[in-house]
Design an enzyme around this catalytic site. Structure first.
Site, PDB file in Angstrom:
ATOM      1  N   GLY A  11      -5.013 -35.991   4.850  1.00  0.00           N
ATOM      2  CA  GLY A  11      -6.163 -35.863   3.960  1.00  0.00           C
ATOM      3  C   GLY A  11      -6.010 -35.065   2.783  1.00  0.00           C
ATOM      4  CB  ALA A  12      -2.596 -33.395   1.503  1.00  0.00           C
ATOM      5  CD  GLN A  15     -15.612 -34.093  -1.614  1.00  0.00           C
ATOM      6  OE1 GLN A  15     -16.003 -33.491  -2.397  1.00  0.00           O
ATOM      7  NE2 GLN A  15     -16.273 -34.465  -0.436  1.00  0.00           N
ATOM      8  N   GLY A  17      -8.933 -31.319   1.059  1.00  0.00           N
ATOM      9  CA  GLY A  17      -7.621 -30.874   0.705  1.00  0.00           C
ATOM     10  C   GLY A  17      -7.583 -30.152  -0.723  1.00  0.00           C
ATOM     11  CG  ASP A  42      -4.106 -38.903   1.629  1.00  0.00           C
ATOM     12  OD1 ASP A  42      -4.615 -39.887   1.960  1.00  0.00           O
ATOM     13  OD2 ASP A  42      -4.810 -37.802   1.236  1.00  0.00           O
ATOM     14  NE  ARG A  98     -21.405 -33.840  11.381  1.00  0.00           N
ATOM     15  CZ  ARG A  98     -22.577 -33.638  10.832  1.00  0.00           C
ATOM     16  NH1 ARG A  98     -23.593 -34.220  11.289  1.00  0.00           N
ATOM     17  NH2 ARG A  98     -22.375 -32.414  10.013  1.00  0.00           N
ATOM     18  CG  ASN A 105     -13.094 -41.160  10.713  1.00  0.00           C
ATOM     19  OD1 ASN A 105     -12.277 -41.839  10.029  1.00  0.00           O
ATOM     20  ND2 ASN A 105     -13.933 -40.625  10.478  1.00  0.00           N
ATOM     21  CD  GLN A 112      -3.757 -38.058  11.755  1.00  0.00           C
ATOM     22  OE1 GLN A 112      -4.381 -36.984  11.962  1.00  0.00           O
ATOM     23  NE2 GLN A 112      -3.608 -38.720  10.362  1.00  0.00           N
ATOM     24  CG  ASP A 159     -21.469 -26.213  12.159  1.00  0.00           C
ATOM     25  OD1 ASP A 159     -21.946 -26.744  11.201  1.00  0.00           O
ATOM     26  OD2 ASP A 159     -20.387 -26.589  12.870  1.00  0.00           O
ATOM     27  CG  HIS A 187     -19.263 -30.061  12.657  1.00  0.00           C
ATOM     28  ND1 HIS A 187     -20.065 -29.095  11.782  1.00  0.00           N
ATOM     29  CD2 HIS A 187     -18.978 -31.158  11.932  1.00  0.00           C
ATOM     30  CE1 HIS A 187     -20.011 -29.712  10.750  1.00  0.00           C
ATOM     31  NE2 HIS A 187     -19.563 -30.692  10.613  1.00  0.00           N
TER      32      HIS A 187
HETATM   33  P1  NAD Z   1     -12.194 -37.747   1.279  1.00  0.00           P
HETATM   34  O1  NAD Z   1     -12.542 -39.100   1.556  1.00  0.00           O
HETATM   35  O2  NAD Z   1     -12.272 -36.720   0.027  1.00  0.00           O
HETATM   36  O3  NAD Z   1     -10.721 -37.312   1.791  1.00  0.00           O
HETATM   37  C1  NAD Z   1     -10.038 -37.730   2.870  1.00  0.00           C
HETATM   38  C2  NAD Z   1      -8.866 -37.829   2.717  1.00  0.00           C
HETATM   39  O4  NAD Z   1      -8.048 -38.479   3.756  1.00  0.00           O
HETATM   40  C3  NAD Z   1      -8.389 -39.077   1.470  1.00  0.00           C
HETATM   41  O5  NAD Z   1      -7.338 -38.537   0.783  1.00  0.00           O
HETATM   42  C4  NAD Z   1      -7.655 -40.421   2.536  1.00  0.00           C
HETATM   43  O6  NAD Z   1      -6.803 -40.958   1.657  1.00  0.00           O
HETATM   44  C5  NAD Z   1      -7.197 -39.465   3.695  1.00  0.00           C
HETATM   45  N1  NAD Z   1      -6.928 -40.132   4.838  1.00  0.00           N
HETATM   46  C6  NAD Z   1      -7.615 -41.160   5.246  1.00  0.00           C
HETATM   47  N2  NAD Z   1      -7.168 -41.706   6.333  1.00  0.00           N
HETATM   48  C7  NAD Z   1      -5.902 -41.026   6.520  1.00  0.00           C
HETATM   49  C8  NAD Z   1      -5.041 -40.906   7.501  1.00  0.00           C
HETATM   50  N3  NAD Z   1      -4.934 -41.668   8.777  1.00  0.00           N
HETATM   51  N4  NAD Z   1      -4.051 -40.184   7.498  1.00  0.00           N
HETATM   52  C9  NAD Z   1      -4.022 -39.253   6.408  1.00  0.00           C
HETATM   53  N5  NAD Z   1      -4.909 -39.205   5.709  1.00  0.00           N
HETATM   54  C10 NAD Z   1      -5.932 -39.982   5.673  1.00  0.00           C
HETATM   55  O7  NAD Z   1     -13.007 -36.670   2.418  1.00  0.00           O
HETATM   56  P2  NAD Z   1     -13.304 -35.133   2.626  1.00  0.00           P
HETATM   57  O8  NAD Z   1     -14.405 -34.773   1.850  1.00  0.00           O
HETATM   58  O9  NAD Z   1     -12.080 -34.298   2.175  1.00  0.00           O
HETATM   59  O10 NAD Z   1     -13.743 -34.918   3.918  1.00  0.00           O
HETATM   60  C11 NAD Z   1     -12.704 -35.222   5.003  1.00  0.00           C
HETATM   61  C12 NAD Z   1     -13.288 -35.346   6.554  1.00  0.00           C
HETATM   62  O11 NAD Z   1     -13.690 -33.987   6.989  1.00  0.00           O
HETATM   63  C13 NAD Z   1     -14.529 -36.203   6.672  1.00  0.00           C
HETATM   64  O12 NAD Z   1     -14.497 -36.865   8.172  1.00  0.00           O
HETATM   65  C14 NAD Z   1     -15.585 -35.294   6.632  1.00  0.00           C
HETATM   66  O13 NAD Z   1     -16.679 -35.816   7.272  1.00  0.00           O
HETATM   67  C15 NAD Z   1     -15.021 -34.184   7.430  1.00  0.00           C
HETATM   68  N6  NAD Z   1     -15.630 -32.936   7.118  1.00  0.00           N
HETATM   69  C16 NAD Z   1     -15.916 -32.049   8.372  1.00  0.00           C
HETATM   70  C17 NAD Z   1     -16.591 -30.906   8.217  1.00  0.00           C
HETATM   71  C18 NAD Z   1     -16.699 -29.978   9.495  1.00  0.00           C
HETATM   72  O14 NAD Z   1     -17.222 -28.922   9.279  1.00  0.00           O
HETATM   73  N7  NAD Z   1     -16.075 -30.205  10.678  1.00  0.00           N
HETATM   74  C19 NAD Z   1     -16.850 -30.262   6.975  1.00  0.00           C
HETATM   75  C20 NAD Z   1     -16.802 -31.176   5.778  1.00  0.00           C
HETATM   76  C21 NAD Z   1     -16.270 -32.491   5.918  1.00  0.00           C
HETATM   77  C1  LMR Z   2     -20.696 -31.120   7.201  1.00  0.00           C
HETATM   78  O1  LMR Z   2     -21.256 -30.623   7.933  1.00  0.00           O
HETATM   79  O2  LMR Z   2     -20.956 -30.601   5.754  1.00  0.00           O
HETATM   80  C2  LMR Z   2     -19.665 -32.065   7.325  1.00  0.00           C
HETATM   81  O3  LMR Z   2     -19.587 -32.300   8.587  1.00  0.00           O
HETATM   82  C3  LMR Z   2     -19.980 -33.306   6.197  1.00  0.00           C
HETATM   83  C4  LMR Z   2     -20.958 -34.177   7.163  1.00  0.00           C
HETATM   84  O4  LMR Z   2     -20.769 -35.250   7.076  1.00  0.00           O
HETATM   85  O5  LMR Z   2     -22.034 -33.542   7.485  1.00  0.00           O
END
Ligand code: NAD
Ligand code: LMR
Length: 325
Positions: A11-12, A15, A17, A42, A98, A105, A112, A159, A187
């Site tokens: 997901g490089a 946002q 990335g 990506d 979620r 997902n 992967q 968190d 989470h």
């Molecule tokens: P985003 O949509 O800006 O970016 C996601 C990227 O992943 C995109 O560039 C997309 O093309 C790519 N992508 C999609 N499927 C893919 C695949 N199969 N292989 C490789 N790349 C792929 O999203 P973001 O804001 O960067 O968020 C990414 C993830 O992180 C989301 O699932 C979001 O909910 C999660 N997130 C988790 C936490 C946490 O604390 N665990 C916090 C924030 C966001």
């Molecule tokens: C967060 O906690 O900010 C992320 O997991 C994004 C979300 O979907 O809540």
């Protein structure tokens, strides 16, 4: 000069990335003495954007960034990876929980996990960020039977950081003085932020605050629902703070937490009655690249209820994806 560390980031071009790669390349994650190679994954349609991100990385002239490439093939991205940060997934939008993301997902993380199993370093440290992060980490782990299960983790440091900042605000003390705060479970809004052991300058934080109503009715929901609050306010899910938490979590896992408590989502070893393998947030310390769950903390009735609630959610998520494994 140390041997370069190969870091795969999926997901490089998203946002997170964009907020993460520059900090890794600058040495924030592994230290200013550790060169890195970035292996960016990506989707095919994001490869031009990936070239743009790499042009910007190049334009920073980071001394520690010795090589980088982008690809849409997981087996190329994960080849010999020492660290794999699995961000790429569909993020939640307004009104989505979620769990809605689970099916969307799950397949990504199965594929992967299998690719990591095939080509990554046998000691690869995996951090899953894409939501629902704990269950996605479980899926990746189960799809990689030849890799150590303990090396599959989920991001829960965001968190912890959120919980810490809220406590600092409430107590009027600096975040750096607050210790032994932990998050149990998933989470998700069911996570249990436990401040029973937290101290500030060796005093118990719960005793200083002495306001159970604030704790239960304000603090716990505020930390648990912070992700939604950010989506509401920004129209997009958290990115810079998520990237920062990734940096913190990997930094401490690899370099050590100096005996401080940190929270990561890790496959349970059966501690606290959590079934083995479920990827659960526990308090732990990290040393020499290994983490150790803090054992035998007293669990009172309220804590047990909260732990049961977040565990029940993880069990449901696991049941929902079981056909995929
Ligand atoms: P985003 O949509 O800006 O970016 C996601 C990227 O992943 C995109 O560039 C997309 O093309 C790519 N992508 C999609 N499927 C893919 C695949 N199969 N292989 C490789 N790349 C792929 O999203 P973001 O804001 O960067 O968020 C990414 C993830 O992180 C989301 O699932 C979001 O909910 C999660 N997130 C988790 C936490 C946490 O604390 N665990 C916090 C924030 C966001
Ligand atoms: C967060 O906690 O900010 C992320 O997991 C994004 C979300 O979907 O809540």
């Amino acid at each position: 000069m140390k041997k370069p560390v190969r870091i795969a980031v999926t997901g490089a071009t998203g946002q997170i990335g964009y907020a993460l790669l520059f900090r890794i390349a600058s040495g924030d994650m592994l230290g200013k003495d550790t060169p890195v190679i970035l292996q960016l994954l990506d989707l095919p349609q994001s490869q031009t954007a990936a070239q743009g991100v790499m042009m910007e990385l190049q334009d920073c002239a980071f001394p520690l960034l010795v090589d980088m490439f982008a690809t849409h093939d997981p087996e190329v991205a994960f080849k010999d990876a020492d660290i794999a940060i699995l961000v790429g997934a569909r993020p939640r939008s307004k009104g989505m929980e979620r769990s809605d993301l689970l099916q969307a997902n799950a397949e990504i993380f199965a594929a992967q996990g299998a690719a990591l199993n095939k080509v990554a370093s046998r000691n690869v440290k995996v951090l899953v960020v894409g939501n629902p992060a704990n269950t996605n980490a479980y899926i990746a782990m189960k799809s990689a039977p030849d890799l150590p299960a303990k090396n599959f983790t989920a991001l829960m440091r965001l968190d912890q950081n959120r919980a810490l900042s809220q406590l600092a605000e409430k107590t009027g003390k600096p975040v750096s003085k607050i210790k032994k705060l932990c998050i149990w479970g998933n989470h998700s809004p069911t996570m249990y932020t436990d401040y029973r052991f937290a101290t500030v300058e060796n005093e118990n934080v719960a005793e200083i605050i002495n306001d159970q109503d604030w704790y239960i009715n304000e603090y716990l929901p505020k930390v648990g629902k912070r992700g939604s609050a950010i989506i509401e306010a920004r129209g997009l899910s958290s990115a810079a703070s998520a990237a920062n938490a990734i940096i913190d979590q990997i930094h401490d896992w690899v370099i050590g937490s100096d005996d401080e408590w940190v929270t990561m989502g890790v496959p349970s070893d059966g501690s606290y009655g959590i079934p083995e393998g479920i990827v659960f947030g526990f308090p732990m310390t990290c040393k020499n690249g290994e983490y150790t769950i803090i054992k035998d903390l007293p669990i009172d009735e309220f804590s047990q209820e909260r732990i049961n609630q977040t565990l029940a959610e993880l069990k449901e998520e696991k049941a929902e994806i079981s056909s995929l494994l």
